[in-house]
Motif scaffolding. Structure first.
Motif, PDB file in Angstrom:
ATOM      1  N   THR A   1       0.833  -1.188   0.000  1.00 32.08           N
ATOM      2  CA  THR A   1       0.000   0.000   0.000  1.00 32.08           C
ATOM      3  C   THR A   1       0.869   1.239   0.000  1.00 32.08           C
ATOM      4  OG1 THR A   1      -0.036   0.082   2.391  1.00 32.08           O
ATOM      5  CG2 THR A   1      -1.766  -1.209   1.319  1.00 32.08           C
ATOM      6  N   ALA A   2       0.250   2.369  -0.230  1.00 29.01           N
ATOM      7  CA  ALA A   2       0.988   3.620  -0.256  1.00 29.01           C
ATOM      8  C   ALA A   2       1.593   3.940   1.103  1.00 29.01           C
ATOM      9  CB  ALA A   2       0.068   4.756  -0.699  1.00 29.01           C
TER      10      ALA A   2
ATOM     11  N   VAL B   1      -7.393  -2.984  -6.058  1.00 32.43           N
ATOM     12  CA  VAL B   1      -7.741  -1.601  -5.759  1.00 32.43           C
ATOM     13  C   VAL B   1      -9.060  -1.577  -5.003  1.00 32.43           C
ATOM     14  CG1 VAL B   1      -8.196   0.662  -6.804  1.00 32.43           C
ATOM     15  CG2 VAL B   1      -6.666  -0.928  -7.949  1.00 32.43           C
TER      16      VAL B   1
ATOM     17  N   PHE C   1      -7.941   3.300  -3.738  1.00 32.38           N
ATOM     18  CA  PHE C   1      -6.717   3.056  -2.990  1.00 32.38           C
ATOM     19  C   PHE C   1      -6.081   1.750  -3.455  1.00 32.38           C
ATOM     20  CE2 PHE C   1      -4.508   1.339   0.757  1.00 32.38           C
ATOM     21  CZ  PHE C   1      -3.587   2.349   0.947  1.00 32.38           C
ATOM     22  N   THR C   2      -4.850   1.822  -3.939  1.00 31.89           N
ATOM     23  CA  THR C   2      -4.159   0.639  -4.435  1.00 31.89           C
ATOM     24  C   THR C   2      -3.610  -0.166  -3.267  1.00 31.89           C
ATOM     25  OG1 THR C   2      -3.602   1.753  -6.492  1.00 31.89           O
ATOM     26  CG2 THR C   2      -2.290  -0.180  -5.920  1.00 31.89           C
TER      27      THR C   2
ATOM     28  N   THR D   1       0.176  -4.291  -6.203  1.00 30.97           N
ATOM     29  CA  THR D   1       0.403  -4.224  -7.644  1.00 30.97           C
ATOM     30  C   THR D   1       1.425  -5.275  -8.058  1.00 30.97           C
ATOM     31  OG1 THR D   1       2.235  -2.647  -7.547  1.00 30.97           O
ATOM     32  CG2 THR D   1       0.016  -1.730  -7.680  1.00 30.97           C
TER      33      THR D   1
ATOM     34  N   GLU E   1      -0.472   3.581  -8.723  1.00 33.67           N
ATOM     35  CA  GLU E   1      -1.378   4.469  -7.985  1.00 33.67           C
ATOM     36  C   GLU E   1      -2.303   5.211  -8.947  1.00 33.67           C
ATOM     37  OE1 GLU E   1      -1.661   4.626  -4.616  1.00 33.67           O
ATOM     38  OE2 GLU E   1      -0.143   3.054  -4.514  1.00 33.67           O
ATOM     39  N   ARG E   2      -1.748   5.672 -10.034  1.00 32.58           N
ATOM     40  CA  ARG E   2      -2.559   6.400 -11.026  1.00 32.58           C
ATOM     41  C   ARG E   2      -3.567   5.460 -11.696  1.00 32.58           C
ATOM     42  NH1 ARG E   2      -3.284  10.975 -13.489  1.00 32.58           N
ATOM     43  NH2 ARG E   2      -3.559  11.161 -15.735  1.00 32.58           N
TER      44      ARG E   2
END
Length: 133
Positions: A7-8, A38, A43-44, A47, A57-58
């Protein structure tokens, strides 16, 4: 080269299992360039893979917007609950597949992909992701 990310804000519980599900998807279908788990609000969570046009993320944020639009369209046209979205462009495919009530699997595939196999393998992976969440 495949890249994976959590996650971010770091690794959350279950991220390793989500990445493993994406790894299995890529191993089953070599036409897939990028896959993401997602949340439906963009929210990712995980990946796998990479494309030059955008980062995970984009792609996650764009996918959430597209999912929302398609859900509303399906509802407005009385087509029932939306299950998946397939976008086909000159440079490849984007497939969004629901993975439970709160998430989706977004898959970017090559333009020459065997789309039937991409659809089948993505459906199986979405079911695996839904079980994890």
């Amino acid at each position: 080269m495949l890249q994976s990310a959590g996650t971010a804000s770091g690794t959350s519980p279950g991220t390793e299992e989500l990445v493993a599900a994406l790894e299995n998807l890529h191993a089953a279908c070599h036409d897939i360039q990028l896959s993401l788990v997602v949340t439906q609000d963009g929210f990712t969570m995980a990946t796998m893979g990479r494309i030059a046009a955008a980062d995970g993320e984009r792609v996650g944020a764009l996918s959430a917007g597209l999912l929302s639009l398609c859900r509303n369209t399906a509802r407005e046209l009385e087509r029932g609950e939306m299950e998946q979205v397939l976008l086909h462009g000159r440079e490849g495919y984007l497939l969004l597949r629901l993975a439970g009530d709160q998430a989706m699997l977004a898959v970017v595939a090559r333009p020459d992909a065997n789309i039937g196999m991409v659809l089948l393998d993505t459906e199986r992976a979405a079911e695996a992701v839904a079980r994890l969440l």
